[in-house]
Design a protein around this motif. Sequence first.
Motif, mmCIF file in Angstrom:
data_model
loop_
_atom_site.group_PDB
_atom_site.id
_atom_site.type_symbol
_atom_site.label_atom_id
_atom_site.label_comp_id
_atom_site.label_asym_id
_atom_site.label_seq_id
_atom_site.Cartn_x
_atom_site.Cartn_y
_atom_site.Cartn_z
ATOM 1 N N GLU A 42 8.729 -31.237 -6.864
ATOM 2 C CA GLU A 42 7.707 -30.163 -6.645
ATOM 3 C C GLU A 42 7.957 -28.929 -7.705
ATOM 4 N N ILE A 43 6.832 -28.561 -8.246
ATOM 5 C CA ILE A 43 6.896 -27.292 -8.848
ATOM 6 C C ILE A 43 6.696 -26.306 -7.829
ATOM 7 N N VAL A 44 7.294 -25.335 -7.703
ATOM 8 C CA VAL A 44 7.389 -24.233 -6.741
ATOM 9 C C VAL A 44 7.126 -22.894 -7.345
ATOM 10 N N SER A 45 6.281 -22.138 -6.955
ATOM 11 C CA SER A 45 5.910 -20.817 -7.404
ATOM 12 C C SER A 45 6.029 -19.863 -6.368
ATOM 13 N N ILE A 46 7.049 -19.151 -6.343
ATOM 14 C CA ILE A 46 7.241 -17.978 -5.245
ATOM 15 C C ILE A 46 7.233 -16.535 -5.624
ATOM 16 N N GLU A 47 6.330 -15.690 -4.849
ATOM 17 C CA GLU A 47 6.348 -14.308 -5.152
ATOM 18 C C GLU A 47 7.018 -13.517 -3.981
ATOM 19 N N ALA A 48 7.550 -12.359 -4.482
ATOM 20 C CA ALA A 48 8.045 -11.304 -3.504
ATOM 21 C C ALA A 48 7.209 -10.129 -3.605
ATOM 22 N N PRO A 49 6.566 -9.767 -2.343
ATOM 23 C CA PRO A 49 5.797 -8.366 -2.297
ATOM 24 C C PRO A 49 6.850 -7.270 -2.747
ATOM 25 N N LEU A 50 6.012 -6.448 -3.249
ATOM 26 C CA LEU A 50 6.626 -4.990 -3.618
ATOM 27 C C LEU A 50 7.122 -4.131 -2.419
ATOM 28 N N PRO A 51 8.468 -3.782 -2.376
ATOM 29 C CA PRO A 51 8.765 -2.972 -1.354
ATOM 30 C C PRO A 51 8.127 -1.521 -1.440
ATOM 31 N N LYS A 52 8.463 -0.931 -0.228
ATOM 32 C CA LYS A 52 7.399 0.347 -0.215
ATOM 33 C C LYS A 52 8.203 1.364 -0.861
ATOM 34 N N ASP A 53 9.264 1.535 -1.315
ATOM 35 C CA ASP A 53 9.584 2.560 -2.353
ATOM 36 C C ASP A 53 8.804 2.473 -3.647
ATOM 37 N N LEU A 54 8.804 1.342 -4.169
ATOM 38 C CA LEU A 54 8.094 1.231 -5.299
ATOM 39 C C LEU A 54 6.581 1.370 -5.290
ATOM 40 N N LYS A 55 6.031 0.913 -4.050
ATOM 41 C CA LYS A 55 4.713 0.902 -3.761
ATOM 42 C C LYS A 55 4.406 2.496 -3.711
ATOM 43 N N ALA A 56 5.192 3.360 -3.375
ATOM 44 C CA ALA A 56 4.864 4.473 -2.903
ATOM 45 C C ALA A 56 4.848 5.291 -4.185
ATOM 46 N N VAL A 57 5.902 4.942 -5.182
ATOM 47 C CA VAL A 57 5.648 5.674 -6.519
ATOM 48 C C VAL A 57 4.552 5.358 -7.215
ATOM 49 N N LEU A 58 3.973 4.014 -7.233
ATOM 50 C CA LEU A 58 2.873 3.707 -8.004
ATOM 51 C C LEU A 58 1.679 4.299 -7.381
ATOM 52 N N GLN A 59 1.721 4.402 -6.096
ATOM 53 C CA GLN A 59 0.470 4.950 -5.451
ATOM 54 C C GLN A 59 0.249 6.371 -6.099
#
Length: 240
Positions: A214-231
Amino acid sequence: MKAPEVLKETADYIILNKPAGVLSIPDREQSAVSLKDMLIRQFGQIFTVHRLDRDTSGVIIFAKNENAHRYLSQQFEARTTEKYYHGLVTGRVYSEEGLIDEAIGEHPSKKGVMTVVRKGKPSLTAYRLLQAFPQFSWMEFRIMTGRTHQIRVHMKHFGHPIACDPVYGDGQPVFLSALKKNYKLGKNELEEKPLLARLALHASKLVFEAPGGEIVSIEAPLPKDLKAVLQQLGKQEIAR
């Protein structure tokens, strides 16, 4: 240590969203509990497939038996896995995408530090500019080789170190006051706390072949600190 988010688990492997600041595997000094230590307590035995730097967050996979370990490790060694990262780098990057093809080896005088060196191991990092801001750029990286500190070394060589990198950059935290005009401390604040004070690098996606094909593609959501900076950066005028 708070249990990290489990992104996927089967009889053969477990994939976690590693928090920043947590060791992937024990260090020589046994200075802190690692993800592997935690998983050994849970499963009795666990096998390291790859690792992330302590301050890098994101997708990491461990095997739960020897056969799965061999199967998965061979893919990492053969470079057939797809490894994607997101990172905030210092300065404005102008090129939309590119490939950094620079050999990496140990620094001649600094222990534990890597550098671009002619006689080093071949190292390939593809990059894509996602968003450009006046002081920073938000990037996607795909590494085709797995050298120690590869993205960090290549981005330093490129002239845009990963933000907050204490080894290959200036190590300076990102403060809201540097991004927001007329910033004022809150009434109960004695000093400003940084928006981001760790290496701004996140292992965002992993694509591999699981035992069984099986080909598995898995993603990890961005953590809060990086989200806050990008915002906060998103409120600035885009530099592109």
